[in-house]
Design an enzyme around this catalytic site. Structure first.
Site, PDB file in Angstrom:
ATOM      1  N   ALA A   1      90.015  77.437  -0.207  1.00 36.76           N
ATOM      2  CA  ALA A   1      89.504  76.210  -0.833  1.00 36.76           C
ATOM      3  C   ALA A   1      90.320  75.908  -2.074  1.00 36.76           C
ATOM      4  O   ALA A   1      90.658  76.806  -2.845  1.00 36.76           O
ATOM      5  CB  ALA A   1      88.033  76.369  -1.209  1.00 36.76           C
ATOM      6  N   ALA A   2      90.670  74.632  -2.252  1.00 35.09           N
ATOM      7  CA  ALA A   2      91.438  74.194  -3.421  1.00 35.09           C
ATOM      8  C   ALA A   2      90.873  72.863  -3.891  1.00 35.09           C
ATOM      9  O   ALA A   2      89.815  72.417  -3.427  1.00 35.09           O
ATOM     10  CB  ALA A   2      92.915  74.083  -3.085  1.00 35.09           C
TER      11      ALA A   2
ATOM     12  N   ASP B   1     105.916  71.931  -3.653  1.00 37.12           N
ATOM     13  CA  ASP B   1     104.774  72.659  -4.196  1.00 37.12           C
ATOM     14  C   ASP B   1     105.008  74.143  -3.929  1.00 37.12           C
ATOM     15  O   ASP B   1     104.369  74.737  -3.055  1.00 37.12           O
ATOM     16  CB  ASP B   1     103.481  72.177  -3.527  1.00 37.12           C
ATOM     17  CG  ASP B   1     102.236  72.716  -4.228  1.00 37.12           C
ATOM     18  OD1 ASP B   1     102.368  73.251  -5.348  1.00 37.12           O
ATOM     19  OD2 ASP B   1     101.137  72.608  -3.659  1.00 37.12           O
TER      20      ASP B   1
ATOM     21  N   GLY C   1      90.938  70.022  -0.951  1.00 32.16           N
ATOM     22  CA  GLY C   1      90.266  70.265   0.324  1.00 32.16           C
ATOM     23  C   GLY C   1      90.069  71.736   0.593  1.00 32.16           C
ATOM     24  O   GLY C   1      90.332  72.581  -0.270  1.00 32.16           O
TER      25      GLY C   1
ATOM     26  N   LYS D   1      92.115  71.719   8.175  1.00 28.44           N
ATOM     27  CA  LYS D   1      92.085  71.357   6.759  1.00 28.44           C
ATOM     28  C   LYS D   1      91.255  70.094   6.590  1.00 28.44           C
ATOM     29  O   LYS D   1      91.540  69.067   7.216  1.00 28.44           O
ATOM     30  CB  LYS D   1      93.515  71.141   6.268  1.00 28.44           C
ATOM     31  CG  LYS D   1      93.670  70.916   4.772  1.00 28.44           C
ATOM     32  CD  LYS D   1      95.163  70.842   4.437  1.00 28.44           C
ATOM     33  CE  LYS D   1      95.421  70.612   2.965  1.00 28.44           C
ATOM     34  NZ  LYS D   1      96.879  70.559   2.679  1.00 28.44           N
TER      35      LYS D   1
END
Length: 487
Positions: free
Chosen positions: A82-83, A237, A86, A103
């Site tokens: 979890a972030a 990222d 989402g 996701k």
């Protein structure tokens, strides 16, 4: 200053996911913040509590237009990750029985980000209009970051990014990305292949699986260099949680929501910058900043050369292969902060990506040197790439004061052969160039050097023949004298 940096980190963390991501982005901007702030902001974690499954299932059904059970035979009871944007579930596709990662976007996150970016943009406009001492306008930076953040909310675009990444780099040995299942993918739901593996950050699990972190980092460095310097399309990222090691030795890239591109002129300029650094040509390094668009052409970079020399003359006492990449980035960051640099977003991400990889390797091997592992790729490109820009860099590297530096050429050949995809047959491209009109200058110097070597060899052989002949004459004379004395 360190306490204020920590306060800023805590403040951004308390303001929510948008500001956490802003802090993470700022941690890679040495032109905007001092080093102590960069180190503090790099500790920000993109984590939020998971939202209830019932809400997640509602998002899936709204996006896919059918009940969850029609698409997935099963889904995990709890999210496996979890972030802020989402969370991810492990599931099984009903249609094929394949294991998948699903996701699901956090409800309302788009509206929350929009409000945050609007307020931040208004605040930065006030700063731009009232604080002329700020080195560069901040509103364009907010706009650029907001566009990247909103792009992460489109999971269809993320799926396309993953497929493009696989098309460009999937042919590399030991590199792959998860397959996308388009029949179960929409803007807020992404279904992709489930790949069993170990996060490179999990040192204990890597050791238990018999996997070598340094080995996987080496693969990641080669892939990262190709992303940045060949196609220019790269993973923007680069935190270590997005890298997965499998038991068969494959490095898996995850999370393609934020991608970036380095323009072609910048790719060649970065390679030239490395050559100028090796040559300690600080004035040429300063000129590179115009090409890289770090500085407006109206700004005189001459005063920057002494600052570069003061820093790099110390660190370059070791060979390039022995340099610590993070130490260079930190020291260069101090120079960038003192002068009116405007580092493009892609370049900041490049620095961050390489620093993350080196940091992973250093956890397993304190003597790891990223530049030493990266140099074979640079050497191979300089030897085999026919681009005029790289041929010019090749000349800069091996010629000094109109003389060939054979040791540099030998080192290029030695290091280039270590690159994973080095093909000796490609050296004919270099030979072909040396015979072309474009290489007349270096060809003349090469001919002069070869003639000098031939002359030296011939002279040495002549001296050896004369010495041998003289020795035989002396020997004959001595023998004659001895025979006469015996009579």
């Amino acid at each position: 200053m360190a306490s204020r940096a920590a306060e800023l980190r805590k403040l951004l963390s308390s303001l929510g996911p948008s500001f956490v991501k802003i802090g993470q982005a700022l941690s890679a901007r040495p032109d905007l913040l001092p080093q102590v702030y960069l180190e503090s902001l790099s500790e920000l974690q993109d984590r939020l509590p998971s939202f209830p499954n019932e809400i997640a299932w509602a998002v899936v059904e709204e996006e896919l237009g059918v009940p969850v059970g029609q698409v997935y035979e099963q889904l995990s009871e709890q999210p496996v990750a979890a972030a802020s944007l989402g969370q991810v579930y492990k599931g099984v596709l009903r249609e094929t029985g394949e294991s998948v990662a699903v996701k699901v976007q956090r409800p309302g996150i788009g509206e929350s980000i929009a409000v945050d970016m609007l307020l931040l943009r208004r605040l930065m406009a006030v700063v731009d209009n009232n604080l002329p001492q700020v080195s560069q306008p901040l509103v364009p930076l907010v706009d650029e970051f907001a566009s990247r953040l909103f792009a992460e909310l489109d999971y269809v675009a993320e799926g396309r990014n993953a497929e493009k990444f696989q098309a460009l780099y999937g042919s590399m040995p030991r590199v792959r990305t998860p397959r996308i299942y388009w029949q179960a993918t929409q803007r807020r739901v992404l279904t992709m292949e489930w790949i069993d593996g170990v996060k490179l950050t999990n040192k204990a699990a890597m050791e238990a699986a018999g996997l070598d972190i340094v080995d996987f980092v080496d693969v990641g460095i080669e892939c990262t260099l190709r992303q940045l310097l060949e196609h220019g399309y790269f993973h923007a990222d680069p935190h270590p949680g997005n890298l997965l090691a499998t038991r068969d030795g494959t490095l898996v890239y995850l999370d393609f929501g934020m991608m970036s591109e380095a323009p072609e002129y910048a790719r060649f300029a970065i390679m030239a910058h490395v050559v100028h650094l090796v040559n300690r040509d600080y004035e040429a390094m300063c000129r590179d900043y115009y090409t890289l668009q770090f500085m407006d052409p109206s700004i005189d970079t001459a005063p920057i050369a002494p600052a570069l020399q003061a820093f790099f003359d110390d660190v370059l006492d070791a060979s390039v292969s022995e340099l610590n990449f993070k130490a260079i980035v930190d020291g260069l960051g101090n120079v960038l902060f003192q002068y009116p640099f405007r580092v493009p977003a892609y370049y900041a991400l490049i620095l961050r990506s390489m620093t993350v990889l080196e940091g992973l390797a250093l956890q397993a091997d304190s003597n790891y040197k990223l530049l030493g592992r990266a140099y074979p790729y640079i050497a191979r490109r300089l030897l085999t790439d026919p681009a005029p820009e790289l041929r010019a860099s090749f000349e800069d590297l091996i010629i000094k004061n109109n003389q060939l530096r054979w040791n540099r050429l030998e080192n290029l050949l030695r290091e280039g052969s270590k690159s994973s995809d080095f093909d000796a047959s490609q050296l004919w491209l270099l030979a072909n160039w040396l015979l072309s009109p474009n290489a007349e200058g270096i060809r003349h110097k090469l001919a002069v050097e070869l003639a000098r070597m031939v002359d030296a060899t011939a002279a040495a052989q002549a001296r050896e023949r004369i010495a041998a002949r003289w020795a035989s004459v002396v020997t004959w004379t001595v023998c004659q004298h001895f025979q006469q004395s015996c009579r």
